[in-house]
Scaffold this motif. Structure first.
Motif, PDB file in Angstrom:
ATOM      1  N   ILE A  43     -75.826 -16.810 -26.359  1.00  0.00           N
ATOM      2  CA  ILE A  43     -76.010 -17.511 -25.051  1.00  0.00           C
ATOM      3  C   ILE A  43     -75.935 -15.374 -24.432  1.00  0.00           C
ATOM      4  O   ILE A  43     -76.019 -15.098 -23.240  1.00  0.00           O
ATOM      5  N   GLU A  44     -73.812 -15.699 -25.115  1.00  0.00           N
ATOM      6  CA  GLU A  44     -73.499 -14.117 -24.121  1.00  0.00           C
ATOM      7  C   GLU A  44     -74.296 -13.072 -24.497  1.00  0.00           C
ATOM      8  O   GLU A  44     -74.647 -12.349 -23.577  1.00  0.00           O
ATOM      9  N   GLU A  45     -74.992 -13.285 -25.732  1.00  0.00           N
ATOM     10  CA  GLU A  45     -75.370 -11.921 -26.070  1.00  0.00           C
ATOM     11  C   GLU A  45     -76.626 -11.866 -25.196  1.00  0.00           C
ATOM     12  O   GLU A  45     -77.545 -10.732 -24.586  1.00  0.00           O
ATOM     13  N   SER A  46     -77.719 -13.232 -24.656  1.00  0.00           N
ATOM     14  CA  SER A  46     -79.132 -13.227 -23.980  1.00  0.00           C
ATOM     15  C   SER A  46     -78.662 -12.952 -22.777  1.00  0.00           C
ATOM     16  O   SER A  46     -79.716 -11.990 -21.926  1.00  0.00           O
ATOM     17  N   ARG A  47     -77.787 -12.843 -22.331  1.00  0.00           N
ATOM     18  CA  ARG A  47     -77.879 -12.606 -20.107  1.00  0.00           C
ATOM     19  C   ARG A  47     -76.384 -11.258 -20.110  1.00  0.00           C
ATOM     20  O   ARG A  47     -76.519 -11.029 -18.944  1.00  0.00           O
ATOM     21  N   ARG A  48     -76.222 -10.341 -21.137  1.00  0.00           N
ATOM     22  CA  ARG A  48     -75.576  -9.359 -20.940  1.00  0.00           C
ATOM     23  C   ARG A  48     -76.901  -8.532 -20.115  1.00  0.00           C
ATOM     24  O   ARG A  48     -78.329  -8.536 -20.334  1.00  0.00           O
ATOM     25  N   PRO A  49     -76.313  -7.721 -19.607  1.00  0.00           N
ATOM     26  CA  PRO A  49     -74.830  -6.807 -19.378  1.00  0.00           C
ATOM     27  C   PRO A  49     -74.658  -7.504 -18.430  1.00  0.00           C
ATOM     28  O   PRO A  49     -72.903  -7.294 -17.707  1.00  0.00           O
TER      29      PRO A  49
ATOM     30  N   ARG B 252     -72.023 -10.989 -16.722  1.00  0.00           N
ATOM     31  CA  ARG B 252     -70.463 -11.076 -17.964  1.00  0.00           C
ATOM     32  C   ARG B 252     -70.993 -12.376 -17.799  1.00  0.00           C
ATOM     33  O   ARG B 252     -71.799 -13.400 -17.281  1.00  0.00           O
ATOM     34  N   CYS B 253     -70.258 -12.749 -18.879  1.00  0.00           N
ATOM     35  CA  CYS B 253     -69.721 -14.211 -19.217  1.00  0.00           C
ATOM     36  C   CYS B 253     -68.820 -14.448 -19.510  1.00  0.00           C
ATOM     37  O   CYS B 253     -67.906 -13.495 -20.098  1.00  0.00           O
ATOM     38  N   VAL B 254     -67.932 -15.563 -18.967  1.00  0.00           N
ATOM     39  CA  VAL B 254     -66.388 -15.677 -19.451  1.00  0.00           C
ATOM     40  C   VAL B 254     -67.225 -17.286 -19.701  1.00  0.00           C
ATOM     41  O   VAL B 254     -67.484 -18.382 -20.068  1.00  0.00           O
ATOM     42  N   THR B 255     -66.519 -17.367 -21.083  1.00  0.00           N
ATOM     43  CA  THR B 255     -66.252 -17.762 -22.645  1.00  0.00           C
ATOM     44  C   THR B 255     -65.093 -19.360 -22.795  1.00  0.00           C
ATOM     45  O   THR B 255     -63.706 -18.895 -23.071  1.00  0.00           O
ATOM     46  N   PHE B 256     -64.928 -20.873 -23.105  1.00  0.00           N
ATOM     47  CA  PHE B 256     -64.147 -21.278 -23.436  1.00  0.00           C
ATOM     48  C   PHE B 256     -64.647 -22.570 -24.348  1.00  0.00           C
ATOM     49  O   PHE B 256     -65.047 -23.438 -23.944  1.00  0.00           O
ATOM     50  N   ILE B 257     -64.111 -21.957 -25.167  1.00  0.00           N
ATOM     51  CA  ILE B 257     -63.940 -22.640 -26.514  1.00  0.00           C
ATOM     52  C   ILE B 257     -62.670 -23.410 -26.674  1.00  0.00           C
ATOM     53  O   ILE B 257     -62.130 -23.296 -27.359  1.00  0.00           O
ATOM     54  N   ARG B 258     -63.280 -24.921 -27.426  1.00  0.00           N
ATOM     55  CA  ARG B 258     -61.959 -25.482 -27.432  1.00  0.00           C
ATOM     56  C   ARG B 258     -62.355 -26.708 -28.296  1.00  0.00           C
ATOM     57  O   ARG B 258     -64.082 -27.399 -28.189  1.00  0.00           O
ATOM     58  N   ASP B 259     -61.591 -27.685 -29.316  1.00  0.00           N
ATOM     59  CA  ASP B 259     -61.905 -28.831 -29.701  1.00  0.00           C
ATOM     60  C   ASP B 259     -61.916 -29.450 -28.970  1.00  0.00           C
ATOM     61  O   ASP B 259     -62.890 -31.103 -28.480  1.00  0.00           O
ATOM     62  N   ASP B 260     -61.398 -30.221 -28.086  1.00  0.00           N
ATOM     63  CA  ASP B 260     -60.929 -30.903 -26.906  1.00  0.00           C
ATOM     64  C   ASP B 260     -60.770 -30.375 -26.026  1.00  0.00           C
ATOM     65  O   ASP B 260     -59.806 -29.912 -25.670  1.00  0.00           O
ATOM     66  N   PHE B 261     -62.231 -30.601 -24.643  1.00  0.00           N
ATOM     67  CA  PHE B 261     -61.857 -30.056 -22.982  1.00  0.00           C
ATOM     68  C   PHE B 261     -60.525 -30.543 -22.708  1.00  0.00           C
ATOM     69  O   PHE B 261     -62.101 -32.654 -22.157  1.00  0.00           O
ATOM     70  N   LYS B 262     -59.854 -31.118 -22.580  1.00  0.00           N
ATOM     71  CA  LYS B 262     -59.205 -30.869 -21.370  1.00  0.00           C
ATOM     72  C   LYS B 262     -59.004 -30.972 -20.088  1.00  0.00           C
ATOM     73  O   LYS B 262     -59.407 -30.065 -19.300  1.00  0.00           O
ATOM     74  N   ILE B 263     -58.523 -31.500 -18.797  1.00  0.00           N
ATOM     75  CA  ILE B 263     -57.915 -31.615 -17.551  1.00  0.00           C
ATOM     76  C   ILE B 263     -57.419 -29.712 -17.285  1.00  0.00           C
ATOM     77  O   ILE B 263     -57.802 -29.093 -16.484  1.00  0.00           O
ATOM     78  N   GLU B 264     -56.151 -28.972 -17.857  1.00  0.00           N
ATOM     79  CA  GLU B 264     -55.529 -28.288 -18.014  1.00  0.00           C
ATOM     80  C   GLU B 264     -56.574 -27.031 -18.444  1.00  0.00           C
ATOM     81  O   GLU B 264     -57.221 -26.545 -17.260  1.00  0.00           O
ATOM     82  N   ASP B 265     -58.025 -27.239 -19.039  1.00  0.00           N
ATOM     83  CA  ASP B 265     -59.647 -26.893 -19.404  1.00  0.00           C
ATOM     84  C   ASP B 265     -59.818 -26.282 -18.159  1.00  0.00           C
ATOM     85  O   ASP B 265     -60.333 -25.364 -17.649  1.00  0.00           O
ATOM     86  N   ALA B 266     -60.055 -27.438 -17.394  1.00  0.00           N
ATOM     87  CA  ALA B 266     -61.215 -27.734 -15.778  1.00  0.00           C
ATOM     88  C   ALA B 266     -60.369 -26.987 -14.790  1.00  0.00           C
ATOM     89  O   ALA B 266     -61.409 -26.396 -14.581  1.00  0.00           O
ATOM     90  N   LYS B 267     -59.015 -26.745 -14.971  1.00  0.00           N
ATOM     91  CA  LYS B 267     -58.562 -26.311 -13.585  1.00  0.00           C
ATOM     92  C   LYS B 267     -58.606 -24.858 -14.077  1.00  0.00           C
ATOM     93  O   LYS B 267     -58.321 -24.011 -13.647  1.00  0.00           O
ATOM     94  N   GLU B 268     -58.721 -24.337 -15.259  1.00  0.00           N
ATOM     95  CA  GLU B 268     -58.166 -22.817 -15.561  1.00  0.00           C
ATOM     96  C   GLU B 268     -60.344 -22.857 -15.534  1.00  0.00           C
ATOM     97  O   GLU B 268     -60.315 -21.127 -14.850  1.00  0.00           O
ATOM     98  N   VAL B 269     -60.971 -23.180 -16.127  1.00  0.00           N
ATOM     99  CA  VAL B 269     -62.430 -23.152 -15.527  1.00  0.00           C
ATOM    100  C   VAL B 269     -62.536 -22.873 -13.693  1.00  0.00           C
ATOM    101  O   VAL B 269     -63.456 -21.814 -13.313  1.00  0.00           O
ATOM    102  N   ILE B 270     -62.201 -23.612 -12.874  1.00  0.00           N
ATOM    103  CA  ILE B 270     -62.512 -23.789 -11.740  1.00  0.00           C
ATOM    104  C   ILE B 270     -62.052 -22.838 -11.086  1.00  0.00           C
ATOM    105  O   ILE B 270     -62.255 -21.885  -9.863  1.00  0.00           O
ATOM    106  N   GLY B 271     -60.754 -22.134 -11.433  1.00  0.00           N
ATOM    107  CA  GLY B 271     -60.070 -21.075 -11.629  1.00  0.00           C
ATOM    108  C   GLY B 271     -61.143 -19.571 -11.060  1.00  0.00           C
ATOM    109  O   GLY B 271     -61.122 -18.684 -10.566  1.00  0.00           O
TER     110      GLY B 271
END
Length: 207
Positions: free
Chosen positions: A22-28, A30-49
């Motif tokens: 997906i990152e490659e297909s959307r160049r140029p 910008r993509c920001v990627t968040f890959i986690r094993d378990d996506f938690k509330i602190e990750d959601a806050k980072e995404v919202i920011g």
């Protein structure tokens, strides 16, 4: 990959690989990627920011994980429904049941490989009465946890895709609450009655 350019949910066994594609297909752009094993509330806050950082061009936020916790998904609900200008969300996970019904109602969903084919259930949610409700509950009350979750998924599929009902917020939240209660080992008979009662009440109001 998705029905529209606003992004969506992709169910895939290859979360990291699909994120890179997906990152490659959307160049140029910008993509920001968040890959986690378990996506938690602190990750959601980072995404919202990250989502609220202003952008002149489209920015895609890719969220990928084996599982997304309920608090994390609830935290993302508002921003998924009303994303900031030029922000696109793509959520990746191996299983559709990872996502709450309220999250799935906000984004288009694409599933790789063979989609699960749900058999028609012996109940009509559109025309549900008390006798039909109790007969259905009696037939399925002894389901194990994985069977119970599958039945709730089947009921939701039947409501949306087979009977093509326009679900109310109460009905959507009923499915969501049912999946949580099953995870907490609640008595499935009671959980099933709770879900079906939402449709019984809807029929009565329509008469």
């Amino acid at each position: 990959m998705f029905a529209n350019e606003r992004g969506g949910i992709l169910i895939t066994a290859q979360v990291e690989e699909r994120a890179r594609e997906i990152e490659e297909s959307r160049r140029p752009l910008r993509c920001v990627t968040f890959i986690r094993d378990d996506f938690k509330i602190e990750d959601a806050k980072e995404v919202i920011g990250e989502a609220y950082k202003s952008e002149e061009n489209t920015k895609t936020l890719i969220l990928g994980a084996k599982s997304f916790t309920v608090p994390a998904q609830n935290a993302l609900l508002k921003i998924l429904e009303e994303p900031p200008r030029n922000i696109v969300f793509i959520l990746l996970a191996p299983n559709k049941s990872t996502f709450l019904p309220t999250v799935r109602s906000r984004l288009s969903l694409t599933q790789e490989h063979h989609q699960l084919i749900h058999e028609a259930l012996p109940v009509s949610l559109k025309n549900l009465d008390l006798s039909g409700l109790f007969a259905f509950v009696k037939e399925h009350e002894r389901f194990k946890k994985h069977e119970a979750k599958g039945l709730i998924e089947q009921l939701m599929y039947q409501a949306i895709h087979v009977e093509k009902l326009s679900l109310t917020t109460l009905q959507l939240e009923g499915f969501e609450k049912a999946l949580r209660l099953i995870e907490l080992n609640s008595r499935f008979q009671s959980v099933l009655v709770m879900v079906l009662m939402n449709f019984l009440k809807e029929v009565k109001r329509g008469r």
